[in-house]
Design a protein around this motif. Structure first.
Motif, mmCIF file in Angstrom:
data_model
loop_
_atom_site.group_PDB
_atom_site.id
_atom_site.type_symbol
_atom_site.label_atom_id
_atom_site.label_comp_id
_atom_site.label_asym_id
_atom_site.label_seq_id
_atom_site.Cartn_x
_atom_site.Cartn_y
_atom_site.Cartn_z
ATOM 1 N N UNK A 1 -2.580 -5.330 -7.984
ATOM 2 C CA UNK A 1 -2.835 -6.911 -8.233
ATOM 3 C C UNK A 1 -1.865 -7.342 -6.954
ATOM 4 N N UNK A 2 -0.662 -6.782 -6.799
ATOM 5 C CA UNK A 2 0.292 -7.379 -5.794
ATOM 6 C C UNK A 2 -0.454 -7.120 -4.483
ATOM 7 N N UNK A 3 -1.125 -5.972 -4.430
ATOM 8 C CA UNK A 3 -1.678 -5.454 -2.981
ATOM 9 C C UNK A 3 -2.720 -6.383 -2.800
ATOM 10 N N UNK A 4 -3.621 -6.708 -3.759
ATOM 11 C CA UNK A 4 -4.689 -7.917 -3.829
ATOM 12 C C UNK A 4 -4.113 -8.871 -3.199
ATOM 13 N N UNK A 5 -2.980 -9.740 -3.739
ATOM 14 C CA UNK A 5 -2.606 -10.948 -3.299
ATOM 15 C C UNK A 5 -2.071 -10.969 -2.000
ATOM 16 N N UNK A 6 -1.416 -9.855 -1.310
ATOM 17 C CA UNK A 6 -1.049 -9.631 -0.075
ATOM 18 C C UNK A 6 -2.333 -9.714 0.958
ATOM 19 N N UNK A 7 -3.446 -9.065 0.623
ATOM 20 C CA UNK A 7 -4.403 -9.057 1.253
ATOM 21 C C UNK A 7 -5.236 -10.580 1.317
ATOM 22 N N UNK A 8 -5.066 -10.957 0.170
ATOM 23 C CA UNK A 8 -5.998 -12.169 0.201
ATOM 24 C C UNK A 8 -5.208 -13.246 0.869
ATOM 25 N N UNK A 9 -4.115 -13.145 0.958
ATOM 26 C CA UNK A 9 -3.002 -14.145 1.885
ATOM 27 C C UNK A 9 -3.435 -13.729 3.756
ATOM 28 N N UNK A 10 -3.548 -12.648 3.867
ATOM 29 C CA UNK A 10 -3.821 -12.137 5.234
ATOM 30 C C UNK A 10 -5.426 -12.650 5.455
ATOM 31 N N UNK A 11 -6.266 -12.341 4.692
ATOM 32 C CA UNK A 11 -7.507 -12.860 4.508
ATOM 33 C C UNK A 11 -7.609 -14.414 4.785
ATOM 34 N N UNK A 12 -6.849 -15.108 4.067
ATOM 35 C CA UNK A 12 -6.839 -16.549 4.192
ATOM 36 C C UNK A 12 -6.408 -16.925 5.600
ATOM 37 N N UNK B 1 0.722 -1.111 0.066
ATOM 38 C CA UNK B 1 -0.041 0.001 -0.068
ATOM 39 C C UNK B 1 0.797 1.328 0.127
ATOM 40 N N UNK B 2 2.204 1.148 0.666
ATOM 41 C CA UNK B 2 2.888 2.322 0.750
ATOM 42 C C UNK B 2 3.490 2.536 -1.060
ATOM 43 N N UNK B 3 3.759 1.359 -1.646
ATOM 44 C CA UNK B 3 4.266 1.448 -2.859
ATOM 45 C C UNK B 3 3.007 2.160 -3.919
ATOM 46 N N UNK B 4 1.906 1.772 -3.580
ATOM 47 C CA UNK B 4 0.492 2.335 -4.243
ATOM 48 C C UNK B 4 0.447 3.997 -4.212
ATOM 49 N N UNK B 5 0.507 4.280 -2.817
ATOM 50 C CA UNK B 5 0.205 5.645 -2.193
ATOM 51 C C UNK B 5 1.456 6.547 -3.148
ATOM 52 N N UNK B 6 2.752 5.962 -3.051
ATOM 53 C CA UNK B 6 3.659 6.797 -3.769
ATOM 54 C C UNK B 6 3.510 6.891 -4.978
ATOM 55 N N UNK B 7 3.347 5.917 -5.825
ATOM 56 C CA UNK B 7 3.050 5.945 -7.235
ATOM 57 C C UNK B 7 1.670 6.748 -7.583
ATOM 58 N N UNK B 8 0.665 6.808 -6.627
ATOM 59 C CA UNK B 8 -0.415 7.562 -6.799
ATOM 60 C C UNK B 8 -0.048 9.156 -6.808
ATOM 61 N N UNK B 9 0.883 9.305 -5.859
ATOM 62 C CA UNK B 9 1.287 10.911 -5.439
ATOM 63 C C UNK B 9 2.265 11.195 -6.613
ATOM 64 N N UNK B 10 3.038 10.447 -7.190
ATOM 65 C CA UNK B 10 4.080 10.800 -8.097
ATOM 66 C C UNK B 10 3.200 10.954 -9.448
ATOM 67 N N UNK B 11 2.233 9.881 -9.807
ATOM 68 C CA UNK B 11 1.289 9.996 -10.888
ATOM 69 C C UNK B 11 0.684 11.352 -11.064
ATOM 70 N N UNK B 12 0.031 11.818 -10.107
ATOM 71 C CA UNK B 12 -0.875 12.795 -10.194
ATOM 72 C C UNK B 12 -0.047 14.250 -10.075
ATOM 73 N N UNK B 13 1.249 14.174 -9.177
ATOM 74 C CA UNK B 13 2.129 15.445 -9.490
ATOM 75 C C UNK B 13 2.403 15.565 -10.738
ATOM 76 N N UNK B 14 2.827 14.431 -11.440
ATOM 77 C CA UNK B 14 3.253 14.454 -12.998
ATOM 78 C C UNK B 14 2.496 14.202 -14.171
ATOM 79 N N UNK B 15 1.030 14.561 -13.967
ATOM 80 C CA UNK B 15 0.054 14.118 -14.685
ATOM 81 C C UNK B 15 0.255 14.974 -16.116
ATOM 82 N N UNK B 16 1.056 16.051 -15.971
ATOM 83 C CA UNK B 16 1.318 17.085 -17.442
ATOM 84 C C UNK B 16 2.145 16.223 -18.187
ATOM 85 N N UNK B 17 3.288 15.714 -17.537
ATOM 86 C CA UNK B 17 4.255 14.833 -18.255
ATOM 87 C C UNK B 17 3.709 13.657 -18.800
ATOM 88 N N UNK B 18 2.855 12.891 -18.020
ATOM 89 C CA UNK B 18 2.188 11.747 -18.535
ATOM 90 C C UNK B 18 1.593 11.919 -19.908
#
Length: 617
Positions: A263-274, A228-245
């Protein structure tokens, strides 16, 4: 999400996990650490200290609530044996009323305890977050060059939030669980030790299941936090650099990369839920198994007149409550681990000492005239990599010093040293004869006015941003400063004039408008020393003409250091300093340096002759 995204092949999942693993931090930023560290706990308790009375009251209420909880099954048993079995309606009413009072007391004590702990938890979080923020304000620029903004935000938000859960629930929760477990065990042994042993027979299985879950859930929860830290970081970077994108048509590629992270976050959550799906039903089954054994053995004892029905019912109720504190202890174990890891990171940040500290005997710098001396200054940001080499430069009060040179020549470094954002490696920087290392940083910077190339405006109104460096300035002072730099006209055209919200980092204004406001901010602060770092590089020629007169007014009577590519901001300087690879290669007026036909002349002929009006690109 498409079916393919929800359920890719196992091979695709393995590819995703391998790709994500390469993105995860290689340090121990997300490690769980020890389940309990007494050194960290002492420091945490220091933040709880101001709430000692409230915490004590919560603990007292917790003890009362736990005692009443343990007593409740026994009261029900008495109602059955003394009231129902003895066919005594008065006794039944009495024990019913007692049970109602006990239940009400338990509800009131738990409600009050949770309310008090919420106050303590919220207060501790606010205190820790304030301490971290104030500490960050003290740290030097060198620290921020090494520490990413994302990690700092994680310390201030995620790690601090862990403390609230710890203070509000875990501290008394663990105590309550332990107290309840001991109380229920004693009550069961006193009621009937044989049935108690029957209940305890399932404990070995419970220990095995709990240990299996505890070991594996650590890694599962850690994986979810990392992803989730990776997702939050990538979201921040993507929104900040949307013009470049959008400029490079990267929407599809970015979407695919985000899908992989998701998907990786989904898999990790699935393992915890299991794991949760295995552990919690297993605990429920252990409780049901123990209840079945107690009902079977207890029923046999009742039929043999060795046990009363009331004791059996009370025992069944105790069995149903027996496994709850065990479950809570298992859950709080991981909370403790997360708390210790978060605390270690937070206190490591709090223990980071600023690189730039006032000397023990530092004195306040008196009002300066503006004499500045760089006395054989050498400096490097890293050992063995000098940026400035034996620079000697003198500025008399009221002089304008223009710094010229190619990128990396050391221009910005000179002004950073003047503001004492870094300390010289060798030599000294003197202001009116005072070594700036021997005066307080606040007294030095209060007499500095700085306008940077990358203008930063804070969320709020135009007035608040202009007044940033002089909070006691009146509205008339703000307007006067804006008029002096030519900002008044465009401000008046804004929807709400001076009350217009500039947005995050001035997003509602153009680049030129933001820079003009930074001039007004510097002018209002009325500094004795002025630093202009590429201050007109983003201003068009028309706008530059509008503010050039204001700049002349701003610099008049002040010692000014100007870094500029535009020749028009350099030619009228008292002294032009040409830097080359960290050394002064030439120094003099514009006319003198042109007459020498040296490096400045070459820069002039190469750049100005091209008609772009810039020098030292």
């Amino acid at each position: 999400m498409t079916t393919k995204a929800l359920a890719p092949s196992r091979k695709r999942d393995d590819e995703i996990e391998k790709k994500v693993a390469d993105l995860l931090p290689k340090d121990d930023e997300n490690s769980l650490g020890k389940a309990y560290d007494p050194r960290l706990m002492r420091r945490l308790l220091a933040f709880i200290g101001p709430y000692k009375r409230t915490m004590t009251a919560a603990i007292v209420l917790m003890i009362i609530g736990t005692v009443l909880s343990v007593v409740s099954p026994w009261v029900i048993g008495q109602a059955i044996d003394v009231g129902i079995k003895a066919q005594s309606l008065d006794s039944l009413y009495t024990w019913t009323i007692i049970f109602a009072v006990v239940s009400l007391g338990e509800w009131l004590s738990n409600r009050s305890r949770i309310h008090l702990l919420a106050i303590v938890g919220t207060g501790v979080v606010a205190d820790v977050r304030s301490a971290l923020f104030r500490h960050l304000q003290r740290l030097s620029l060198n620290f921020y060059n090494r520490y990413s903004v994302g990690r700092l935000m994680s310390r201030l938000i995620s790690d601090v939030d862990v403390l609230q859960d710890f203070v509000t629930w875990s501290i008394t929760g663990l105590t309550r669980a332990t107290f309840s477990l001991v109380g229920i065990t004693i009550a069961m042994l006193l009621l009937n030790w044989k049935l108690a042993l029957v209940t305890f027979a399932v404990l070995p299985i419970m220990v095995i299941v709990t240990n299996y879950w505890r070991v594996r859930v650590r890694q599962a929860y850690r994986s979810t936090r990392e992803r989730i830290a990776l997702i939050n970081g990538y979201l921040n970077e993507s929104i900040s650099g949307i013009r470049v994108t959008k400029s490079f048509v990267r929407e599809a590629a970015n979407g695919e990369h985000f899908d992989d992270l998701n998907r990786s976050y989904f898999n990790a959550n699935t393992s915890a839920a299991r794991l949760a799906a295995t552990f919690f039903p297993a605990v429920d089954f252990m409780g049901s198994l123990a209840t079945a054994l107690v009902v079977g053995v207890g029923g046999w004892l009742v039929l043999g007149d060795n046990l009363t029905p009331g004791v059996l019912v009370a025992f069944v109720l105790y069995v149903s409550r027996f496994f709850d504190p065990i479950l809570e202890l298992a859950q709080r174990y991981n909370t403790f681990q997360s708390t210790m890891a978060s605390s270690e990171r937070m206190f490591a940040l709090l223990d980071t000492e600023p690189d730039m500290l006032d000397a023990p005997n530092a004195q306040a710098l008196p009002a300066v005239r503006g004499h500045v001396m760089f006395d054989h200054v050498s400096f490097g940001y890293a050992d063995g990599e000098p940026v400035l080499r034996d620079v000697t430069l003198e500025a008399q009060p009221g002089e304008t010093i223009a710094l010229v040179g190619e990128t990396g020549a050391g221009k910005s470094t000179i002004i950073r040293l003047l503001g004492r954002f870094f300390d010289v490696t060798d030599g000294a920087v003197l202001v009116d004869g005072h070594d700036i290392r021997e005066v307080t940083q606040a007294s030095l910077r209060q007499q500095l006015g700085i306008v940077l190339q990358d203008t930063f405006l804070f969320g709020g109104s135009i007035t608040e941003n202009i007044r940033y460096g002089r909070l006691d300035a009146s509205d008339d002072d703000v307007v006067a400063a804006a008029k002096a730099v030519g900002a008044h006209k465009f401000i008046e055209r804004m929807p709400e004039g001076y009350a217009t919200d500039v947005g995050e980092n001035g997003v509602n204004l153009s680049v030129g408008q933001r820079q003009i406001l930074s001039f007004a901010r510097a002018l209002l602060a009325d500094p004795r020393l002025l630093i202009l770092d590429e201050a007109t590089s983003s201003v068009d020629t028309t706008t530059e003409r509008q503010i050039q007169a204001a700049l002349d007014t701003l610099m008049r009577g002040r010692t000014s250091f100007v870094i500029a590519h535009r020749l028009s901001t350099i030619t009228n300087a008292s002294k032009i300093v040409v830097l080359d690879r960290g050394q002064i290669s030439e120094m003099g007026t514009h006319a003198e340096l042109l007459a020498r036909r040296g490096r400045y002349y070459n820069l002039y002929t190469m750049q100005w002759s091209k008609g772009n009006g810039t020098i030292g690109e």
